[in-house]
Write a protein that holds these residues in place. Structure first.
Motif, PDB file in Angstrom:
ATOM      1  N   ALA A  30     -21.413  68.447 -22.789  1.00 19.92           N
ATOM      2  CA  ALA A  30     -20.684  67.387 -23.500  1.00 19.92           C
ATOM      3  C   ALA A  30     -20.406  67.800 -24.943  1.00 19.92           C
ATOM      4  O   ALA A  30     -21.064  68.677 -25.485  1.00 19.92           O
ATOM      5  N   ALA A  31     -19.415  67.136 -25.517  1.00 17.30           N
ATOM      6  CA  ALA A  31     -19.125  67.272 -26.950  1.00 17.30           C
ATOM      7  C   ALA A  31     -19.750  66.075 -27.644  1.00 17.30           C
ATOM      8  O   ALA A  31     -19.728  64.956 -27.114  1.00 17.30           O
ATOM      9  N   PHE A  32     -20.314  66.298 -28.826  1.00 20.79           N
ATOM     10  CA  PHE A  32     -21.062  65.251 -29.512  1.00 20.79           C
ATOM     11  C   PHE A  32     -20.563  65.029 -30.925  1.00 20.79           C
ATOM     12  O   PHE A  32     -20.114  65.958 -31.585  1.00 20.79           O
ATOM     13  N   ASP A  33     -20.699  63.793 -31.365  1.00 18.55           N
ATOM     14  CA  ASP A  33     -20.428  63.408 -32.740  1.00 18.55           C
ATOM     15  C   ASP A  33     -21.565  62.472 -33.146  1.00 18.55           C
ATOM     16  O   ASP A  33     -21.924  61.571 -32.382  1.00 18.55           O
ATOM     17  N   ILE A  34     -22.140  62.728 -34.321  1.00 20.34           N
ATOM     18  CA  ILE A  34     -23.270  61.912 -34.777  1.00 20.34           C
ATOM     19  C   ILE A  34     -22.861  61.134 -36.019  1.00 20.34           C
ATOM     20  O   ILE A  34     -22.248  61.690 -36.933  1.00 20.34           O
ATOM     21  N   ARG A  35     -23.213  59.856 -36.027  1.00 20.56           N
ATOM     22  CA  ARG A  35     -22.919  58.986 -37.172  1.00 20.56           C
ATOM     23  C   ARG A  35     -24.144  58.156 -37.510  1.00 20.56           C
ATOM     24  O   ARG A  35     -24.936  57.811 -36.635  1.00 20.56           O
ATOM     25  N   ILE A  36     -24.262  57.824 -38.774  1.00 17.11           N
ATOM     26  CA  ILE A  36     -25.324  56.938 -39.234  1.00 17.11           C
ATOM     27  C   ILE A  36     -24.720  55.544 -39.405  1.00 17.11           C
ATOM     28  O   ILE A  36     -23.703  55.384 -40.068  1.00 17.11           O
ATOM     29  N   ASP A  38     -26.275  51.817 -40.372  1.00 18.74           N
ATOM     30  CA  ASP A  38     -27.412  50.975 -40.747  1.00 18.74           C
ATOM     31  C   ASP A  38     -28.727  51.689 -40.422  1.00 18.74           C
ATOM     32  O   ASP A  38     -28.981  52.751 -40.943  1.00 18.74           O
ATOM     33  N   ASN A  39     -29.536  51.126 -39.542  1.00 22.32           N
ATOM     34  CA  ASN A  39     -30.828  51.719 -39.188  1.00 22.32           C
ATOM     35  C   ASN A  39     -30.776  52.560 -37.929  1.00 22.32           C
ATOM     36  O   ASN A  39     -31.819  52.902 -37.374  1.00 22.32           O
ATOM     37  N   ASP A  40     -29.580  52.891 -37.492  1.00 25.32           N
ATOM     38  CA  ASP A  40     -29.424  53.675 -36.269  1.00 25.32           C
ATOM     39  C   ASP A  40     -28.707  54.983 -36.529  1.00 25.32           C
ATOM     40  O   ASP A  40     -27.910  55.106 -37.455  1.00 25.32           O
ATOM     41  N   ILE A  41     -29.013  55.938 -35.679  1.00 24.28           N
ATOM     42  CA  ILE A  41     -28.216  57.156 -35.573  1.00 24.28           C
ATOM     43  C   ILE A  41     -27.458  56.998 -34.266  1.00 24.28           C
ATOM     44  O   ILE A  41     -28.051  56.795 -33.206  1.00 24.28           O
ATOM     45  N   VAL A  42     -26.140  57.046 -34.348  1.00 21.94           N
ATOM     46  CA  VAL A  42     -25.296  56.814 -33.184  1.00 21.94           C
ATOM     47  C   VAL A  42     -24.685  58.146 -32.750  1.00 21.94           C
ATOM     48  O   VAL A  42     -24.081  58.858 -33.552  1.00 21.94           O
ATOM     49  N   VAL A  43     -24.869  58.464 -31.486  1.00 16.80           N
ATOM     50  CA  VAL A  43     -24.326  59.682 -30.916  1.00 16.80           C
ATOM     51  C   VAL A  43     -23.182  59.297 -29.982  1.00 16.80           C
ATOM     52  O   VAL A  43     -23.370  58.502 -29.061  1.00 16.80           O
ATOM     53  N   LEU A  44     -22.002  59.844 -30.248  1.00 13.57           N
ATOM     54  CA  LEU A  44     -20.862  59.674 -29.358  1.00 13.57           C
ATOM     55  C   LEU A  44     -20.781  60.940 -28.518  1.00 13.57           C
ATOM     56  O   LEU A  44     -20.713  62.045 -29.059  1.00 13.57           O
ATOM     57  N   ALA A  45     -20.819  60.788 -27.223  1.00 15.17           N
ATOM     58  CA  ALA A  45     -20.836  61.940 -26.316  1.00 15.17           C
ATOM     59  C   ALA A  45     -19.672  61.848 -25.340  1.00 15.17           C
ATOM     60  O   ALA A  45     -19.431  60.798 -24.744  1.00 15.17           O
ATOM     61  N   THR A  46     -18.971  62.964 -25.200  1.00 17.31           N
ATOM     62  CA  THR A  46     -17.867  63.050 -24.247  1.00 17.31           C
ATOM     63  C   THR A  46     -18.174  64.159 -23.254  1.00 17.31           C
ATOM     64  O   THR A  46     -18.340  65.319 -23.644  1.00 17.31           O
ATOM     65  N   GLY A  47     -18.284  63.806 -21.990  1.00 16.95           N
ATOM     66  CA  GLY A  47     -18.618  64.771 -20.957  1.00 16.95           C
ATOM     67  C   GLY A  47     -17.562  65.855 -20.820  1.00 16.95           C
ATOM     68  O   GLY A  47     -16.371  65.577 -20.854  1.00 16.95           O
ATOM     69  N   LEU A  48     -18.029  67.094 -20.670  1.00 16.42           N
ATOM     70  CA  LEU A  48     -17.138  68.242 -20.509  1.00 16.42           C
ATOM     71  C   LEU A  48     -17.333  68.950 -19.173  1.00 16.42           C
ATOM     72  O   LEU A  48     -16.524  69.773 -18.786  1.00 16.42           O
ATOM     73  N   SER A  49     -18.404  68.639 -18.512  1.00 14.97           N
ATOM     74  CA  SER A  49     -18.784  69.372 -17.319  1.00 14.97           C
ATOM     75  C   SER A  49     -18.772  68.479 -16.087  1.00 14.97           C
ATOM     76  O   SER A  49     -19.105  67.297 -16.152  1.00 14.97           O
ATOM     77  N   LYS A  50     -18.460  69.086 -14.949  1.00 14.78           N
ATOM     78  CA  LYS A  50     -18.512  68.349 -13.685  1.00 14.78           C
ATOM     79  C   LYS A  50     -19.954  68.132 -13.233  1.00 14.78           C
ATOM     80  O   LYS A  50     -20.197  67.375 -12.308  1.00 14.78           O
TER      81      LYS A  50
END
Length: 98
Positions: A30-36, A38-50
């Motif tokens: 997957a491809a990932f993007d991390i954002r902060i 408030d009190n969370d770390i949010v990971v956005l993940a997009t699948g790349l593999s079957k």
């Protein structure tokens, strides 16, 4: 293959470094993007593999790897003084300072 999923982690429990390690380990899946937010770390993940069959599969794999790296980080912190003592003792012994 999953679409983009959002996975949130409490910043008081998970470190950014542990989540970056998890992203790196699963980079082939997957491809990932991390954002902060408030009190969370949010990971956005997009699948790349079957190999990833569903959104839930991607979320489960990421959470498992993130927990693994967070525990490794905690163990390193807890054993730091022991490791330093052993290294000091080994170096002192090698110099003949014992």
């Amino acid at each position: 293959m999953p679409s983009q999923v959002t996975i949130s982690f409490d910043r008081h429990i998970f470190s950014q470094e542990a989540l970056l390690h998890a992203c790196y380990e699963l980079a082939e899946l997957a491809a990932f993007d991390i954002r902060i937010q408030d009190n969370d770390i949010v990971v956005l993940a997009t699948g790349l593999s079957k190999q990833i069959q569903s959104d839930n599969d991607l979320i489960t794999q990421f959470r498992t790897v993130a927990i693994d790296y967070q525990l490794r980080e905690k163990i390193v912190q807890q054993t730091q003084s022991i490791r330093e003592t052993l290294i000091h003792a080994a170096l002192s012994h090698a110099k003949g300072d014992f």
